[in-house]
Design a protein around this motif. Structure first.
Motif, PDB file in Angstrom:
ATOM      1  N   PHE A  39       1.095  -1.052   0.352  1.00 22.88           N
ATOM      2  CA  PHE A  39      -0.419   0.450  -0.065  1.00 22.88           C
ATOM      3  C   PHE A  39       0.882   1.408  -0.195  1.00 22.88           C
ATOM      4  CE2 PHE A  39      -2.769  -3.651   2.222  1.00 22.88           C
ATOM      5  CZ  PHE A  39      -4.222  -3.066   1.575  1.00 22.88           C
ATOM      6  N   GLU A  40       0.496   1.986  -0.350  1.00 26.24           N
ATOM      7  CA  GLU A  40       1.291   3.955  -0.331  1.00 26.24           C
ATOM      8  C   GLU A  40       0.801   4.220   1.179  1.00 26.24           C
ATOM      9  OE1 GLU A  40      -0.315   5.539  -4.004  1.00 26.24           O
ATOM     10  OE2 GLU A  40       0.752   4.893  -4.859  1.00 26.24           O
ATOM     11  N   ASN A  41      -0.141   4.645   1.083  1.00 24.10           N
ATOM     12  CA  ASN A  41      -0.321   5.436   2.458  1.00 24.10           C
ATOM     13  C   ASN A  41      -0.936   4.625   4.106  1.00 24.10           C
ATOM     14  OD1 ASN A  41      -0.253   7.263   3.918  1.00 24.10           O
ATOM     15  ND2 ASN A  41      -2.321   8.204   2.862  1.00 24.10           N
ATOM     16  N   PRO A  42      -0.596   3.613   4.518  1.00 25.09           N
ATOM     17  CA  PRO A  42      -1.549   2.465   5.074  1.00 25.09           C
ATOM     18  C   PRO A  42      -1.486   3.772   6.794  1.00 25.09           C
ATOM     19  CG  PRO A  42       0.656   1.834   4.510  1.00 25.09           C
ATOM     20  CD  PRO A  42       0.625   3.193   4.083  1.00 25.09           C
ATOM     21  N   VAL A  43      -1.877   4.082   7.998  1.00 25.02           N
ATOM     22  CA  VAL A  43      -2.359   4.905   9.069  1.00 25.02           C
ATOM     23  C   VAL A  43      -3.167   3.468  10.203  1.00 25.02           C
ATOM     24  CG1 VAL A  43      -5.163   5.159   8.744  1.00 25.02           C
ATOM     25  CG2 VAL A  43      -2.914   6.112  10.206  1.00 25.02           C
ATOM     26  N   ILE A  44      -1.946   3.738  11.405  1.00 26.28           N
ATOM     27  CA  ILE A  44      -2.748   2.515  12.342  1.00 26.28           C
ATOM     28  C   ILE A  44      -3.718   3.384  13.502  1.00 26.28           C
ATOM     29  CG2 ILE A  44      -1.588   1.498  14.406  1.00 26.28           C
ATOM     30  CD1 ILE A  44       0.794   1.393  13.113  1.00 26.28           C
ATOM     31  N   ALA A 140      -5.362   1.759   3.657  1.00 28.96           N
ATOM     32  CA  ALA A 140      -5.192   0.741   4.800  1.00 28.96           C
ATOM     33  C   ALA A 140      -4.772   1.743   6.204  1.00 28.96           C
ATOM     34  CB  ALA A 140      -3.895  -0.018   4.010  1.00 28.96           C
ATOM     35  N   VAL A 141      -5.587   0.624   6.831  1.00 27.07           N
ATOM     36  CA  VAL A 141      -6.030   0.944   8.427  1.00 27.07           C
ATOM     37  C   VAL A 141      -6.266   0.620   9.163  1.00 27.07           C
ATOM     38  CG1 VAL A 141      -7.772   2.541   9.242  1.00 27.07           C
ATOM     39  CG2 VAL A 141      -7.479   3.462   7.304  1.00 27.07           C
ATOM     40  N   SER A 160      -9.241  -6.491   5.290  1.00 28.60           N
ATOM     41  CA  SER A 160     -11.000  -6.381   5.180  1.00 28.60           C
ATOM     42  C   SER A 160     -11.235  -5.544   4.469  1.00 28.60           C
ATOM     43  CB  SER A 160     -11.693  -6.418   6.337  1.00 28.60           C
ATOM     44  OG  SER A 160     -12.623  -6.047   6.158  1.00 28.60           O
ATOM     45  N   LEU A 161     -11.483  -5.586   2.999  1.00 24.48           N
ATOM     46  CA  LEU A 161     -12.021  -4.381   2.159  1.00 24.48           C
ATOM     47  C   LEU A 161     -13.457  -3.732   2.316  1.00 24.48           C
ATOM     48  CD1 LEU A 161     -11.246  -3.447  -0.789  1.00 24.48           C
ATOM     49  CD2 LEU A 161     -13.016  -5.517  -2.081  1.00 24.48           C
ATOM     50  N   ARG A 162     -13.411  -2.122   2.192  1.00 20.69           N
ATOM     51  CA  ARG A 162     -14.269  -1.662   2.225  1.00 20.69           C
ATOM     52  C   ARG A 162     -14.546  -0.858   1.260  1.00 20.69           C
ATOM     53  NH1 ARG A 162     -15.802  -1.544   7.796  1.00 20.69           N
ATOM     54  NH2 ARG A 162     -14.320  -3.248   8.680  1.00 20.69           N
ATOM     55  N   HIS A 190     -10.731   1.244   0.253  1.00 18.29           N
ATOM     56  CA  HIS A 190      -9.434   0.762   1.296  1.00 18.29           C
ATOM     57  C   HIS A 190     -10.139  -0.495   1.698  1.00 18.29           C
ATOM     58  CE1 HIS A 190     -12.285   2.212   3.810  1.00 18.29           C
ATOM     59  NE2 HIS A 190     -11.620   2.002   4.887  1.00 18.29           N
ATOM     60  N   VAL A 191      -8.387  -1.259   2.418  1.00 19.76           N
ATOM     61  CA  VAL A 191      -8.854  -1.758   3.103  1.00 19.76           C
ATOM     62  C   VAL A 191      -8.841  -1.681   4.850  1.00 19.76           C
ATOM     63  CG1 VAL A 191      -7.244  -4.406   3.419  1.00 19.76           C
ATOM     64  CG2 VAL A 191      -7.514  -3.534   0.930  1.00 19.76           C
TER      65      VAL A 191
END
Length: 312
Positions: A39-44, A140-141, A160-162, A190-191
């Motif tokens: 992914f290019e820009n995930p976040v937690i 991605a989250v 989990s695809l959204r 996003h996923v």
């Protein structure tokens, strides 16, 4: 003086076998690295709760000695426990992390959300969450959800695809045979990623003990002014409790999970150490959400309904 370490039977037969905590840790580290590569820009998502704390600890391990390549995102209901917010800010400063805060109060103030009659704000988190994901262009989250928490979460895959509206459709779940994860998604989708999917509450606490992870103090037994509502001990606050017929009393309690003060109950407990908490959880027959989260009791399918709308 050395202490003898008792190994599981499998480890005694095979000295190279991983313990169950090592196996869970390795799986989670693999998931973090897989997301970093796909992914290019995930976040937690980080709330200062025990699961998100363990998740961040795993992320730090996955990329050490380099910094975590993801920002943190907290959906702030405005009714959070002060101890948890203090822990959140201290952790961000300690590790030099980037923190995005999506405020439910701001959405109420600008008219995009309306306060619920019962004062509960947990169901109001969906709109700020989806807005933050769209604004931040996060593809991605990471979330700290586990399958043992609640039956709707047990249906989730690790990836989990959204859809473009942030909604979850169980029929679009993808197979994940041999731990192969499919991060493919269209523009606008996003996923959600759950590195702790296969962990249990007991696993989380045993890992906290092993890794000596610091937690907010409310996870351990302490005296607190609480009142009873719907079979739970709630903390008084500006959210609307207690009512005239609800009596505040001082009790020895602790929290098994942390969320909005209006719907997160404490449990009677004298477990003031990690070892005591582990013993208590091992004897429990209720998940932490089943025992202490009023928002999951609004209907038989409360969690699944909210997930379909974009909630975690």
């Amino acid at each position: 003086m050395t202490t003898a370490i008792s190994l599981p039977a499998a480890a005694q037969d095979n000295p190279y076998a991983l313990s169950h905590l090592d196996a869970l840790e390795a799986e989670a580290v693999h998931i973090f690295r897989e997301v970093a590569g796909e992914f290019e820009n995930p976040v937690i998502l980080f709330s200062g709760g025990k699961d998100s704390i363990v998740m961040l600890h795993l992320a730090l391990k996955a990329f050490a000695p380099a910094p975590v390549p993801f920002a943190l995102l907290h959906v702030d209901t405005g009714h959070n426990f002060p101890e948890v917010i203090e822990y959140r800010d201290r952790t961000v400063a300690e590790h030099g992390l980037r923190l995005h805060v999506a405020s439910v109060q701001e959405f109420i103030d600008n008219g995009r959300l309306r306060e619920r009659p019962d004062g509960t704000r947990n169901p109001l988190q969906t709109v700020p969450l989806l807005d933050a994901i769209e604004t931040g262009r996060f593809d991605a989250v990471f979330g700290g959800g586990r399958r043992d928490e609640e039956k709707a979460r047990a249906k989730e895959r690790v990836f989990s695809l959204r859809d473009e509206f942030g909604a979850w459709d169980p029929r679009r779940q993808r197979p994940e045979l041999w731990s192969l994860y499919n991060g493919r998604h269209a523009v606008g989708e996003h996923v959600r990623v759950f590195p702790l999917s296969n962990w249990t509450e007991l696993d989380v606490w045993q890992y906290i003990e092993r890794e000596k992870i610091d937690l907010p103090e409310i996870y351990y037994a302490h005296e607190r002014e609480v009142f009873a509502r719907n079979g739970m001990w709630l903390t008084a606050g500006e959210w609307g409790g207690p009512k005239e017929d609800e009596t505040v009393e001082r009790r020895l309690v602790r929290y098994r999970t942390v969320g909005d003060m209006s719907c997160t109950g404490a449990v009677d407990s004298d477990a003031d150490t990690i070892a005591a908490v582990i013993t208590e959880i091992a004897a429990s027959r209720l998940t932490e959400r089943g025992a202490t989260r009023a928002d999951d009791k609004m209907s038989e399918a409360a969690m699944e309904d909210r997930k379909r709308e974009g909630y975690f």
